[in-house]
Scaffold this motif. Structure first.
Motif, short mmCIF file in Angstrom:
data_model
loop_
_atom_site.label_atom_id
_atom_site.label_comp_id
_atom_site.label_asym_id
_atom_site.label_seq_id
_atom_site.Cartn_x
_atom_site.Cartn_y
_atom_site.Cartn_z
N THR A 204 31.20 6.58 17.21
CA THR A 204 31.91 6.85 16.10
C THR A 204 33.54 6.53 16.69
N GLY A 205 33.74 7.24 17.80
CA GLY A 205 35.14 7.36 18.46
C GLY A 205 35.53 5.94 18.52
N LEU B 173 34.31 3.15 17.11
CA LEU B 173 34.52 2.32 16.11
C LEU B 173 35.90 2.64 15.56
N VAL B 174 36.03 3.81 15.25
CA VAL B 174 37.34 4.45 14.69
C VAL B 174 38.53 3.77 15.50
N ALA B 175 38.40 3.91 16.83
CA ALA B 175 39.79 3.50 17.63
C ALA B 175 39.84 2.19 17.58
N THR B 176 38.73 1.37 17.48
CA THR B 176 38.74 -0.20 17.41
C THR B 176 39.36 -0.45 16.15
N MET B 177 38.94 0.34 14.89
CA MET B 177 39.38 -0.02 13.51
C MET B 177 41.02 0.21 13.35
N THR B 178 41.44 1.61 13.89
CA THR B 178 42.77 2.01 13.95
C THR B 178 43.69 1.02 14.82
N ASN B 179 43.20 0.58 16.00
CA ASN B 179 44.22 -0.12 17.15
C ASN B 179 44.21 -1.33 16.66
#
Lengths: 357, 162
Positions: free
Chosen positions: B103-104, B106-112
């Motif tokens: 999840t980390g 995924l979220v990091a990829t999505m936001t960055n």
């Protein structure tokens, strides 16, 4: 298009779509079911040299309405061993699946629920929902007969989907469109432009296509008949073996929903056969609207022709029901896998070769 | 359009909630039927993305094929309806670590990621382009995949007969 009119009236594409989505149910399926149930009983009676319902109304014309009043008053029985949530949900899913088909059916040039480009493909796809609903009903009933009926029904529908898809593919290969609206527009003019007579336009191809179109039509008709579980393919609800198949445990309005779904399906597959091979909503010989210069009359005539073709094939389904005996399970599978699928494949290849010529 | 946002959230909620039930419910038949709603939700999302062909293929393959196969498997195996599917009782710690890391990421990829936004027309029909891609540009891959599937089919049939 009726959609454009509704869009102007309401000013919102969502509301126009919502209102339009109710049209086939209230203006078509319910009156059709009322008529078809009565017709089924009259046809069966006359084929067996009986009179059928005669008491309620002229020649029993109001019999179905009396039956519905009776059904509405019936107690809704849910046995203790039934799986309640799934038992209550199953009729809804079955009906939703068969109603979804009506979204892509072109009733007339002015009315298609959703004029999507993949109409034919969509119709084949949503029939999977009916299978899921039937399996749900069979399992939730917690009854051996229901489960057996549901299994048979699912196996039958899945098997007979293959010849249906191959025949539809044959037509798509020639016409190059999956849209039922475009398919109907292609077959405009006179009846010799219908796909069963080789499709539009003159030429050698047209005459070479005709015998293979007839083979395709017969395969499509047989396999759609099997997909709606009608005699001679009604082993899922064979009365002598399985009581009533997957809807044995249902009563009252839930039973009525299965019944309505069955009749909606009967018309839907007849409509597909009519739209693919018999010109859809096109008149076989010109329009009165064109002759008298009344453009508003044409969509109404188209609706009339579409309904007439659909009803004719529904009548043939009833005719077959009271003519042919039921197949055995193994015979049923043999017909599909050993005969219909190979024949339809060969048909597909030959039609492909002809259209390459 | 606010109404399309609402429809999107409706389908997204349907997908996620029913997927949650698929994983957590004890009764495996219920799980299978909740899978139906997950697939329907995903179909709705595809429709909202104007991917009509993919949406219908999703219906054919998952609802018409895989789900029915799954239900057949569950129903024909009589005993399986009484089997308790134990969810959340095995290997909680490794699972939490694995899912957390995933999840980390995924979220990091999505936001960055700097997403490239292209202004383009929504295609009216996607079938012709998909057909051209499959049967002209990638025809070898397509045919090889077909042969692979055929081999798998024959293998499965011969194993089932043994």
């Amino acid at each position: 298009m009726i959609y454009d009119y509704l869009y102007k009236l309401t000013g919102s594409e969502i509301w126009a779509g919502v209102i339009q989505s109710f049209f086939p149910l209230f203006l078509f399926i319910l009156p059709f079911a009322l008529f078809a149930v009565w017709l089924e009983r009259k046809v069966s009676a006359h084929m067996q040299d009986r009179l059928g319902p005669m008491r309620v109304g002229y020649h029993g014309a109001l019999q179905t309405i009396a039956d519905i009043l009776k059904l509405l008053q019936k107690e809704d029985i849910v046995a203790t061993e039934n799986d309640k949530p799934l038992f209550n949900l199953a009729p809804v899913i079955v009906f939703a699946g068969s109603y979804a088909v009506f979204a892509a059916i072109p009733f007339s040039g002015a009315f298609i629920g959703s004029n999507i480009d993949l109409g034919l493909f969509f119709i084949i796809a949503v029939s999977g929902l009916v299978v899921a609903g039937i399996l749900m009903a069979g399992w939730a009933s917690n009854n051996k007969y229901s489960l057996l009926g549901a299994m048979r029904s699912a196996a039958q529908i899945i098997s007979y989907e293959i010849p249906t898809i191959i025949v539809v593919l044959t037509i798509v290969m020639i016409t190059g469109t999956l849209s039922l609206y475009k398919l109907s527009e292609l077959q405009s003019g006179y009846f010799w432009n219908w796909m069963i007579f080789g499709g539009p336009g003159p030429g050698l191809h047209k005459f070479l296509f005709i015998p293979f179109m007839f083979i395709g039509f017969i395969i499509l008709y047989i396999s759609t008949l099997a997909e709606v579980n009608r005699t001679p393919f009604d082993i899922p609800e064979a009365e002598s073996e399985l009581v009533a198949g997957y809807h044995t445990e249902y009563s009252g309005m839930k039973f009525a929903m299965f019944f309505l779904a069955e009749y909606a399906n009967m018309f839907a597959v007849s409509a597909i056969v009519a739209a693919v091979f018999f010109g859809g909503y096109q008149s076989p010989f010109g329009y009165l609207g064109n002759a008298f210069n009344l453009p508003w009359l044409i969509p109404i005539e188209q609706f009339f022709w579409f309904t007439a073709k659909g009803l004719f094939f529904v009548f043939v389904q009833m005719w077959l029901r009271w003519t042919l005996p039921r197949l055995r399970v193994d015979q049923l599978m043999a017909v599909c896998w050993k005969y219909l699928i190979p024949i339809s494949f060969v048909n597909l290849i030959i039609v492909g070769l002809i259209s390459v010529l | 359009m606010i109404i399309y946002d609402l429809i999107f959230y409706l389908f997204a909620a349907l997908t996620i909630v029913s997927a949650f039930f698929v994983v957590t419910l004890r009764n495996i038949v219920y799980s299978a039927f909740f899978l139906l709603f997950t697939f329907l939700g995903v179909t709705g999302l595809y429709v909202l993305l104007a991917a009509d062909f993919i949406a219908i293929v999703q219906l054919v393959v998952y609802v018409g094929g895989i789900l029915i196969l799954l239900l057949f498997g569950v129903m024909l195996t009589n005993r399986i309806t009484n089997v308790q599917v134990k969810s959340g009782t095995f290997q909680i710690l490794p699972a939490v670590i694995g899912v957390g890391i995933f999840t980390g990421i995924l979220v990091a990829t999505m936001t960055n990621t700097k997403w490239r936004v292209l202004e383009s027309e929504i295609p009216v029909t996607t079938v012709y382009n998909i057909g051209t891609l499959l049967l002209q540009d990638y025809v070898v891959v397509f045919e090889l995949l077909g042969i692979l599937l055929l081999v798998a089919l024959i293998g499965a049939a011969s194993m089932a007969r043994r």
